[in-house]
Design a protein around this motif. Structure first.
Motif, PDB file in Angstrom:
ATOM      1  N   ASN A  27       0.835  -1.204   0.000  1.00 34.96           N
ATOM      2  CA  ASN A  27       0.000   0.000   0.000  1.00 34.96           C
ATOM      3  C   ASN A  27       0.868   1.252   0.000  1.00 34.96           C
ATOM      4  OD1 ASN A  27      -2.858  -0.289  -0.127  1.00 34.96           O
ATOM      5  ND2 ASN A  27      -2.847  -1.280   1.866  1.00 34.96           N
ATOM      6  N   PHE A  28       1.890   1.229   0.852  1.00 36.01           N
ATOM      7  CA  PHE A  28       2.778   2.389   0.980  1.00 36.01           C
ATOM      8  C   PHE A  28       3.498   2.679  -0.337  1.00 36.01           C
ATOM      9  CE2 PHE A  28       7.049   4.055   1.725  1.00 36.01           C
ATOM     10  CZ  PHE A  28       6.762   5.224   2.398  1.00 36.01           C
ATOM     11  N   TRP A  29       4.132   1.650  -0.888  1.00 35.87           N
ATOM     12  CA  TRP A  29       4.937   1.877  -2.092  1.00 35.87           C
ATOM     13  C   TRP A  29       4.085   2.093  -3.333  1.00 35.87           C
ATOM     14  CZ3 TRP A  29       9.566   3.540  -1.793  1.00 35.87           C
ATOM     15  CH2 TRP A  29      10.359   3.215  -0.688  1.00 35.87           C
ATOM     16  N   ASN A  30       2.898   1.502  -3.358  1.00 30.26           N
ATOM     17  CA  ASN A  30       2.033   1.676  -4.529  1.00 30.26           C
ATOM     18  C   ASN A  30       1.498   3.102  -4.632  1.00 30.26           C
ATOM     19  OD1 ASN A  30       1.395  -0.325  -6.566  1.00 30.26           O
ATOM     20  ND2 ASN A  30      -0.738   0.225  -6.225  1.00 30.26           N
ATOM     21  N   ASN A  31       1.483   3.812  -3.520  1.00 31.89           N
ATOM     22  CA  ASN A  31       1.096   5.223  -3.551  1.00 31.89           C
ATOM     23  C   ASN A  31       2.185   6.105  -4.155  1.00 31.89           C
ATOM     24  OD1 ASN A  31      -1.497   5.024  -2.474  1.00 31.89           O
ATOM     25  ND2 ASN A  31      -0.711   4.949  -0.372  1.00 31.89           N
ATOM     26  N   LYS A  32       3.402   5.584  -4.188  1.00 36.47           N
ATOM     27  CA  LYS A  32       4.523   6.337  -4.741  1.00 36.47           C
ATOM     28  C   LYS A  32       4.731   6.028  -6.227  1.00 36.47           C
ATOM     29  CE  LYS A  32       7.015   6.831  -0.382  1.00 36.47           C
ATOM     30  NZ  LYS A  32       6.922   8.305  -0.360  1.00 36.47           N
ATOM     31  N   ILE A  33       4.617   4.757  -6.565  1.00 36.49           N
ATOM     32  CA  ILE A  33       4.727   4.330  -7.962  1.00 36.49           C
ATOM     33  C   ILE A  33       3.816   3.124  -8.152  1.00 36.49           C
ATOM     34  CG2 ILE A  33       6.815   3.006  -7.384  1.00 36.49           C
ATOM     35  CD1 ILE A  33       7.648   3.234 -10.313  1.00 36.49           C
ATOM     36  N   ASN A  34       3.082   3.124  -9.225  1.00 34.77           N
ATOM     37  CA  ASN A  34       2.072   2.095  -9.447  1.00 34.77           C
ATOM     38  C   ASN A  34       2.750   0.786  -9.889  1.00 34.77           C
ATOM     39  OD1 ASN A  34      -0.568   1.170  -9.526  1.00 34.77           O
ATOM     40  ND2 ASN A  34      -0.766   1.617 -11.699  1.00 34.77           N
ATOM     41  N   ILE A  35       3.062  -0.069  -8.900  1.00 40.08           N
ATOM     42  CA  ILE A  35       3.731  -1.325  -9.240  1.00 40.08           C
ATOM     43  C   ILE A  35       2.744  -2.476  -9.402  1.00 40.08           C
ATOM     44  CG2 ILE A  35       6.021  -0.773  -8.338  1.00 40.08           C
ATOM     45  CD1 ILE A  35       5.229  -2.237  -5.757  1.00 40.08           C
ATOM     46  N   ILE A  36       1.566  -2.343  -8.788  1.00 40.69           N
ATOM     47  CA  ILE A  36       0.472  -3.292  -9.021  1.00 40.69           C
ATOM     48  C   ILE A  36      -0.815  -2.484  -9.183  1.00 40.69           C
ATOM     49  CG2 ILE A  36       1.546  -5.237  -7.798  1.00 40.69           C
ATOM     50  CD1 ILE A  36      -0.219  -4.609  -5.399  1.00 40.69           C
ATOM     51  N   SER A  37      -1.819  -3.093  -9.769  1.00 40.41           N
ATOM     52  CA  SER A  37      -3.091  -2.403  -9.956  1.00 40.41           C
ATOM     53  C   SER A  37      -3.682  -1.970  -8.618  1.00 40.41           C
ATOM     54  CB  SER A  37      -4.072  -3.333 -10.678  1.00 40.41           C
ATOM     55  OG  SER A  37      -5.394  -2.854 -10.554  1.00 40.41           O
ATOM     56  N   LYS A  38      -4.113  -0.709  -8.542  1.00 38.10           N
ATOM     57  CA  LYS A  38      -4.700  -0.212  -7.293  1.00 38.10           C
ATOM     58  C   LYS A  38      -5.970  -0.984  -6.932  1.00 38.10           C
ATOM     59  CE  LYS A  38      -2.715   4.414  -7.375  1.00 38.10           C
ATOM     60  NZ  LYS A  38      -2.949   5.867  -7.404  1.00 38.10           N
ATOM     61  N   LYS A  39      -6.728  -1.389  -7.945  1.00 40.22           N
ATOM     62  CA  LYS A  39      -7.943  -2.162  -7.697  1.00 40.22           C
ATOM     63  C   LYS A  39      -7.626  -3.498  -7.030  1.00 40.22           C
ATOM     64  CE  LYS A  39     -10.795  -0.280 -11.437  1.00 40.22           C
ATOM     65  NZ  LYS A  39     -11.520  -0.591 -12.696  1.00 40.22           N
ATOM     66  N   SER A  40      -6.482  -4.069  -7.393  1.00 38.56           N
ATOM     67  CA  SER A  40      -6.131  -5.396  -6.872  1.00 38.56           C
ATOM     68  C   SER A  40      -5.765  -5.368  -5.390  1.00 38.56           C
ATOM     69  CB  SER A  40      -4.976  -5.996  -7.677  1.00 38.56           C
ATOM     70  OG  SER A  40      -3.750  -5.328  -7.399  1.00 38.56           O
ATOM     71  N   LEU A  41      -5.486  -4.180  -4.854  1.00 35.82           N
ATOM     72  CA  LEU A  41      -5.125  -4.084  -3.442  1.00 35.82           C
ATOM     73  C   LEU A  41      -6.279  -4.480  -2.526  1.00 35.82           C
ATOM     74  CD1 LEU A  41      -2.972  -0.829  -3.468  1.00 35.82           C
ATOM     75  CD2 LEU A  41      -2.190  -3.095  -2.760  1.00 35.82           C
ATOM     76  N   ASN A  42      -7.515  -4.334  -3.026  1.00 36.18           N
ATOM     77  CA  ASN A  42      -8.682  -4.716  -2.224  1.00 36.18           C
ATOM     78  C   ASN A  42      -8.711  -6.218  -1.950  1.00 36.18           C
ATOM     79  OD1 ASN A  42      -9.643  -2.069  -2.121  1.00 36.18           O
ATOM     80  ND2 ASN A  42     -10.751  -2.288  -4.046  1.00 36.18           N
ATOM     81  N   ASN A  43      -8.193  -6.992  -2.905  1.00 41.66           N
ATOM     82  CA  ASN A  43      -8.123  -8.452  -2.751  1.00 41.66           C
ATOM     83  C   ASN A  43      -6.677  -8.919  -2.863  1.00 41.66           C
ATOM     84  OD1 ASN A  43     -10.975  -9.283  -2.489  1.00 41.66           O
ATOM     85  ND2 ASN A  43     -11.155  -8.317  -4.500  1.00 41.66           N
ATOM     86  N   PHE A  44      -5.801  -8.165  -2.217  1.00 43.66           N
ATOM     87  CA  PHE A  44      -4.362  -8.365  -2.339  1.00 43.66           C
ATOM     88  C   PHE A  44      -3.943  -9.809  -2.074  1.00 43.66           C
ATOM     89  CE2 PHE A  44      -0.172  -8.413  -0.256  1.00 43.66           C
ATOM     90  CZ  PHE A  44       0.607  -7.844  -1.245  1.00 43.66           C
ATOM     91  N   TYR A  45      -4.461 -10.402  -1.001  1.00 42.80           N
ATOM     92  CA  TYR A  45      -3.987 -11.734  -0.616  1.00 42.80           C
ATOM     93  C   TYR A  45      -4.473 -12.841  -1.549  1.00 42.80           C
ATOM     94  CZ  TYR A  45      -1.771  -9.916   3.534  1.00 42.80           C
ATOM     95  OH  TYR A  45      -0.926  -9.232   4.377  1.00 42.80           O
ATOM     96  N   ILE A  46      -5.585 -12.623  -2.216  1.00 43.29           N
ATOM     97  CA  ILE A  46      -6.047 -13.611  -3.203  1.00 43.29           C
ATOM     98  C   ILE A  46      -5.337 -13.401  -4.538  1.00 43.29           C
ATOM     99  CG2 ILE A  46      -8.015 -14.371  -4.604  1.00 43.29           C
ATOM    100  CD1 ILE A  46      -9.814 -13.813  -2.200  1.00 43.29           C
ATOM    101  N   ILE A  47      -5.398 -12.174  -5.038  1.00 47.70           N
ATOM    102  CA  ILE A  47      -4.909 -11.876  -6.394  1.00 47.70           C
ATOM    103  C   ILE A  47      -3.395 -12.021  -6.509  1.00 47.70           C
ATOM    104  CG2 ILE A  47      -4.672 -10.029  -8.117  1.00 47.70           C
ATOM    105  CD1 ILE A  47      -7.448  -9.039  -7.226  1.00 47.70           C
TER     106      ILE A  47
END
Length: 201
Positions: A27-47
């Motif tokens: 979450n922290f690093w994705n706010n700085k540079i988009n390394i994974i889809s922001k939508k996927s963070l909601n289901n991070f542990y599955i996706i």
């Protein structure tokens, strides 16, 4: 996170701690540079995490197995697998320098000692590996051509040295020119009966 513990009930305290930290770190690093889809963070542990760990349901890498994660992007599947297989070595490769710089930060924050990240093109890699893993990088004929000389010849795991490639959809055309003896398709839904994995292999 509860799904990780449900499907892998014998994780050590250290592994659970690292898996638990992952979402906050991403979450922290994705706010700085988009390394994974922001939508996927909601289901991070599955996706991202559980998907990566499907490999751990079909093989247990013996200690000192050497694995390249080709086109690692944000560190998947390499980082979750490196937490699970603490005695194997993972080389995370991507040509995009910004992503690798973040992946290195994540590796440091998780205190992973068996992971190395490099910004380099696959054809320029001089090392050899037991296995090459990847998520949705390219079609299998191109992938095999790219990495065919990157394998250690002597195998020491239950499977011969080769490729674990995450795929979706119909693979008939993609695999039609390969010897069927050299290919095995695993259906991830059989490993994790969650709707997200229905068409994933």
């Amino acid at each position: 996170m509860h799904l990780i513990k449900e499907f892998f009930p014998y994780l050590t305290k250290n592994q659970i701690e690292k898996f638990s930290l992952m979402k906050e770190i991403y979450n922290f690093w994705n706010n700085k540079i988009n390394i994974i889809s922001k939508k996927s963070l909601n289901n991070f542990y599955i996706i991202h995490v559980l998907h990566s760990l499907s490999i751990a349901k079909i093989i247990t890498f013996v200690p000192k197995t050497i694995i390249m994660d080709l086109g690692t992007g944000g560190g998947f599947p390499g980082i979750p697998l490196s937490i699970f297989f603490e005695k194997s070595y993972f080389f995370l490769i991507d040509s995009i320098k910004k992503k690798i710089s973040i992946v290195k930060e994540i590796i440091n924050e998780l205190n992973l000692k068996n992971v190395y990240a490099y910004s380099i093109r696959a054809e320029n890699i001089e090392y050899k590996f037991d296995f090459i893993i990847n998520r949705f990088v390219m079609k299998m004929p191109l992938l095999v051509k790219l990495v065919k000389n990157k394998f250690i010849l002597k195998s020491k795991n239950v499977f011969k040295n080769g490729i674990f490639s995450f795929k979706g959809g119909n693979l008939k055309n993609e695999l039609k020119n390969f010897n069927k003896k050299n290919i095995k398709v695993f259906y991830i839904y059989d490993l994790f009966p969650i709707n997200f994995f229905l068409k994933k292999k």
